[in-house]
Design a protein around this motif. Structure first.
Motif, PDB file in Angstrom:
ATOM      1  N   LEU A 231       0.666  -0.918  -0.090  1.00 12.91           N
ATOM      2  CA  LEU A 231      -0.108   0.042   0.089  1.00 12.91           C
ATOM      3  C   LEU A 231       0.842   1.215   0.004  1.00 12.91           C
ATOM      4  O   LEU A 231       1.886   1.192   0.655  1.00 12.91           O
ATOM      5  N   ALA A 232       0.172   2.282  -0.716  1.00 13.50           N
ATOM      6  CA  ALA A 232       1.115   3.824  -0.641  1.00 13.50           C
ATOM      7  C   ALA A 232       0.516   4.166   0.651  1.00 13.50           C
ATOM      8  O   ALA A 232      -0.561   3.807   1.195  1.00 13.50           O
ATOM      9  N   PRO A 233       1.376   4.919   1.236  1.00  9.95           N
ATOM     10  CA  PRO A 233       0.945   5.846   2.573  1.00  9.95           C
ATOM     11  C   PRO A 233      -0.449   6.387   2.422  1.00  9.95           C
ATOM     12  O   PRO A 233      -0.976   7.107   1.462  1.00  9.95           O
ATOM     13  N   GLY A 234      -1.364   5.910   3.460  1.00  9.87           N
ATOM     14  CA  GLY A 234      -2.727   6.553   3.251  1.00  9.87           C
ATOM     15  C   GLY A 234      -3.538   5.280   2.425  1.00  9.87           C
ATOM     16  O   GLY A 234      -4.739   5.823   2.215  1.00  9.87           O
ATOM     17  N   GLY A 235      -2.983   4.676   1.764  1.00 13.05           N
ATOM     18  CA  GLY A 235      -3.874   3.599   1.022  1.00 13.05           C
ATOM     19  C   GLY A 235      -4.605   2.753   1.913  1.00 13.05           C
ATOM     20  O   GLY A 235      -4.096   2.513   3.056  1.00 13.05           O
ATOM     21  N   ALA A 236      -5.520   2.123   1.317  1.00 13.32           N
ATOM     22  CA  ALA A 236      -6.556   0.918   2.176  1.00 13.32           C
ATOM     23  C   ALA A 236      -6.759  -0.200   1.505  1.00 13.32           C
ATOM     24  O   ALA A 236      -6.913  -0.368   0.277  1.00 13.32           O
ATOM     25  N   LEU A 237      -6.904  -1.103   2.365  1.00  8.75           N
ATOM     26  CA  LEU A 237      -7.176  -2.376   2.072  1.00  8.75           C
ATOM     27  C   LEU A 237      -8.573  -2.798   2.420  1.00  8.75           C
ATOM     28  O   LEU A 237      -9.002  -2.235   3.434  1.00  8.75           O
ATOM     29  N   LEU A 238      -9.316  -3.309   1.493  1.00  8.50           N
ATOM     30  CA  LEU A 238     -10.871  -3.459   1.676  1.00  8.50           C
ATOM     31  C   LEU A 238     -11.098  -5.050   1.563  1.00  8.50           C
ATOM     32  O   LEU A 238     -10.683  -5.661   0.392  1.00  8.50           O
ATOM     33  N   PHE A 239     -11.855  -5.574   2.339  1.00  7.08           N
ATOM     34  CA  PHE A 239     -12.244  -6.627   2.265  1.00  7.08           C
ATOM     35  C   PHE A 239     -13.797  -7.176   2.901  1.00  7.08           C
ATOM     36  O   PHE A 239     -14.049  -6.436   4.040  1.00  7.08           O
ATOM     37  N   GLU A 240     -14.407  -8.258   2.242  1.00 11.63           N
ATOM     38  CA  GLU A 240     -15.702  -8.543   2.911  1.00 11.63           C
ATOM     39  C   GLU A 240     -15.242  -9.557   4.266  1.00 11.63           C
ATOM     40  O   GLU A 240     -14.487 -10.358   3.894  1.00 11.63           O
ATOM     41  N   VAL A 241     -16.356  -9.686   4.816  1.00  9.98           N
ATOM     42  CA  VAL A 241     -16.199 -10.833   6.173  1.00  9.98           C
ATOM     43  C   VAL A 241     -17.683 -10.843   6.442  1.00  9.98           C
ATOM     44  O   VAL A 241     -18.733  -9.975   6.142  1.00  9.98           O
ATOM     45  N   SER A 242     -18.112 -11.980   7.262  1.00  9.16           N
ATOM     46  CA  SER A 242     -19.564 -11.953   7.704  1.00  9.16           C
ATOM     47  C   SER A 242     -19.459 -11.295   9.065  1.00  9.16           C
ATOM     48  O   SER A 242     -18.462 -10.936   9.674  1.00  9.16           O
ATOM     49  N   GLU A 243     -20.828 -10.777   9.463  1.00  7.10           N
ATOM     50  CA  GLU A 243     -20.929  -9.777  10.445  1.00  7.10           C
ATOM     51  C   GLU A 243     -20.094 -10.729  11.849  1.00  7.10           C
ATOM     52  O   GLU A 243     -19.269 -10.016  12.881  1.00  7.10           O
ATOM     53  N   ASP A 266     -27.022  -2.697   5.766  1.00  9.10           N
ATOM     54  CA  ASP A 266     -28.053  -3.455   6.137  1.00  9.10           C
ATOM     55  C   ASP A 266     -28.675  -3.910   4.839  1.00  9.10           C
ATOM     56  O   ASP A 266     -29.182  -5.007   4.706  1.00  9.10           O
ATOM     57  N   GLU A 267     -28.997  -2.945   3.995  1.00  8.60           N
ATOM     58  CA  GLU A 267     -29.718  -3.390   2.501  1.00  8.60           C
ATOM     59  C   GLU A 267     -29.157  -4.460   1.925  1.00  8.60           C
ATOM     60  O   GLU A 267     -29.863  -5.425   1.523  1.00  8.60           O
ATOM     61  N   LEU A 268     -27.752  -4.666   1.957  1.00 11.01           N
ATOM     62  CA  LEU A 268     -27.183  -5.769   1.174  1.00 11.01           C
ATOM     63  C   LEU A 268     -26.539  -6.731   2.177  1.00 11.01           C
ATOM     64  O   LEU A 268     -25.791  -7.809   1.500  1.00 11.01           O
ATOM     65  N   TYR A 269     -26.674  -6.670   3.290  1.00 14.66           N
ATOM     66  CA  TYR A 269     -26.352  -7.624   4.451  1.00 14.66           C
ATOM     67  C   TYR A 269     -24.782  -7.940   4.084  1.00 14.66           C
ATOM     68  O   TYR A 269     -24.549  -8.862   4.093  1.00 14.66           O
ATOM     69  N   ALA A 270     -24.323  -6.522   4.094  1.00 15.30           N
ATOM     70  CA  ALA A 270     -22.677  -6.510   3.809  1.00 15.30           C
ATOM     71  C   ALA A 270     -21.912  -5.950   4.992  1.00 15.30           C
ATOM     72  O   ALA A 270     -22.453  -5.039   5.537  1.00 15.30           O
ATOM     73  N   THR A 271     -20.745  -6.694   5.215  1.00 17.16           N
ATOM     74  CA  THR A 271     -19.987  -6.046   6.237  1.00 17.16           C
ATOM     75  C   THR A 271     -18.261  -6.024   5.496  1.00 17.16           C
ATOM     76  O   THR A 271     -17.900  -7.118   4.952  1.00 17.16           O
ATOM     77  N   VAL A 272     -17.843  -4.792   5.705  1.00 17.64           N
ATOM     78  CA  VAL A 272     -16.604  -4.753   4.990  1.00 17.64           C
ATOM     79  C   VAL A 272     -15.673  -4.018   5.734  1.00 17.64           C
ATOM     80  O   VAL A 272     -15.969  -3.195   6.653  1.00 17.64           O
ATOM     81  N   VAL A 273     -14.574  -4.683   5.819  1.00 12.36           N
ATOM     82  CA  VAL A 273     -13.412  -4.162   6.745  1.00 12.36           C
ATOM     83  C   VAL A 273     -12.341  -3.352   6.130  1.00 12.36           C
ATOM     84  O   VAL A 273     -12.030  -3.773   5.019  1.00 12.36           O
ATOM     85  N   ILE A 274     -12.037  -2.170   6.474  1.00 13.20           N
ATOM     86  CA  ILE A 274     -11.054  -1.464   5.724  1.00 13.20           C
ATOM     87  C   ILE A 274      -9.972  -1.142   6.828  1.00 13.20           C
ATOM     88  O   ILE A 274      -9.840  -0.633   8.000  1.00 13.20           O
TER      89      ILE A 274
END
Length: 279
Positions: A231-243, A266-274
């Motif tokens: 990652l660049a400084p300030g860059g972000a990793l994003l991934f899905e997991v279950s709640e 809640d609409e998409l039942y999605a959890t994203v960790v950043i």
């Protein structure tokens, strides 16, 4: 339709009864257990170029092949994404990950936003980011040769470069320390739960795209262990997991030097960790 078939476009309820040919398709699909038989029938009838082709498509779907694999495409973030047989079908909930990535990487800059779509599957996430952000240098990688071939078709219009190999291993060294957005759609289904997935997934998608190890986070741990170096400084990793996995995933991200936060929809039942690399 199973969960991942919700990635297909919704079709409005018809005011009139289906035409006889379409009604026959509805009846065949309903007999095969397709819950959304009417919607699927409209898509199949619209895609077929002859009665013979339609009959073959209907039988493939009735036998359990995912509808997206029968059609050859899935809708994702408002665009059609090619999906070849055996390739992981992009889920509608992953559109939330794209929205979160755009919110991070869409700000003005004096250079293209460097995007890596890791465990890219069809390349749907990378292609959607390239469509949405103003200027993108797009890279993608997957271990599955079929996924790599598919991702190359889906990202070629954006100048995407797709590599085949295990996680970061096939990437050019020049990407190290330059990635602004690292979208890692890693498998996160615990091994013991794979057998409970809908047949469309467990029988027709690559196991490596589904099985995340004993607690579902084995591949994630391998990603976070290296992410800060790419990652660049300030860059972000994003991934899905279950709640249920979110708290453990946050601890993993923090232990590997990234600043974690959780976003939910809640609409998409999605959890994203950043996980953000400190500037």
């Amino acid at each position: 339709m199973s969960e991942h078939l919700s990635s297909l476009p919704e079709t409005p309820a018809a005011a009139d009864r289906p035409a006889p040919a379409e009604q026959a398709v509805v009846d065949r699909l309903r007999a095969a257990g397709c819950v959304f038989a009417e919607d699927e029938a409209r898509l199949l009838v619209g895609a077929a170029t002859s009665p013979e082709e339609l009959a073959g498509m209907v039988e493939r779907r009735a036998s359990g092949l995912p509808l997206e694999h029968v059609l050859g495409w899935a809708e994702f973030c408002g665009r059609r994404v090619a999906v070849d047989p055996g390739v992981f079908v992009p889920r509608r909930r992953t559109e939330f990950l794209v929205r979160e990535a755009v919110a991070i990487g869409g700000r003005p800059a004096d250079r293209p936003v460097v995007v890596l779509d890791l465990c890219c599957g069809s390349g749907a996430v990378g292609a959607a980011l390239a469509d949405t952000l103003e200027s993108v240098e797009l890279h993608a990688a997957d271990l599955d040769p079929a996924a790599v071939r598919c991702a190359r078709r889906n990202t070629e219009g954006a100048g995407g470069r797709v590599y085949q190999g295990d996680l970061f291993a096939p990437l050019p060294s020049g990407l190290r320390g330059r990635i602004d957005l690292l979208a890692a759609n890693v498998p996160y289904v615990p091994s013991g739960s794979v057998g409970f997935l809908p047949p469309e997934a467990r029988e027709h998608e690559a196991l490596m795209a589904l099985d995340g190890g004993p607690d579902g986070l084995d591949v994630l741990r391998r990603v976070t262990a290296q992410a800060a170096r790419w990652l660049a400084p300030g860059g972000a990793l994003l991934f899905e997991v279950s709640e249920q996995q979110a708290a453990t995933a946050v601890a993993v991200v923090a232990a590997d030097g990234l600043e974690p936060r959780v976003a939910t929809c809640d609409e998409l039942y999605a959890t994203v960790v950043i996980g953000t690399r400190p500037s």
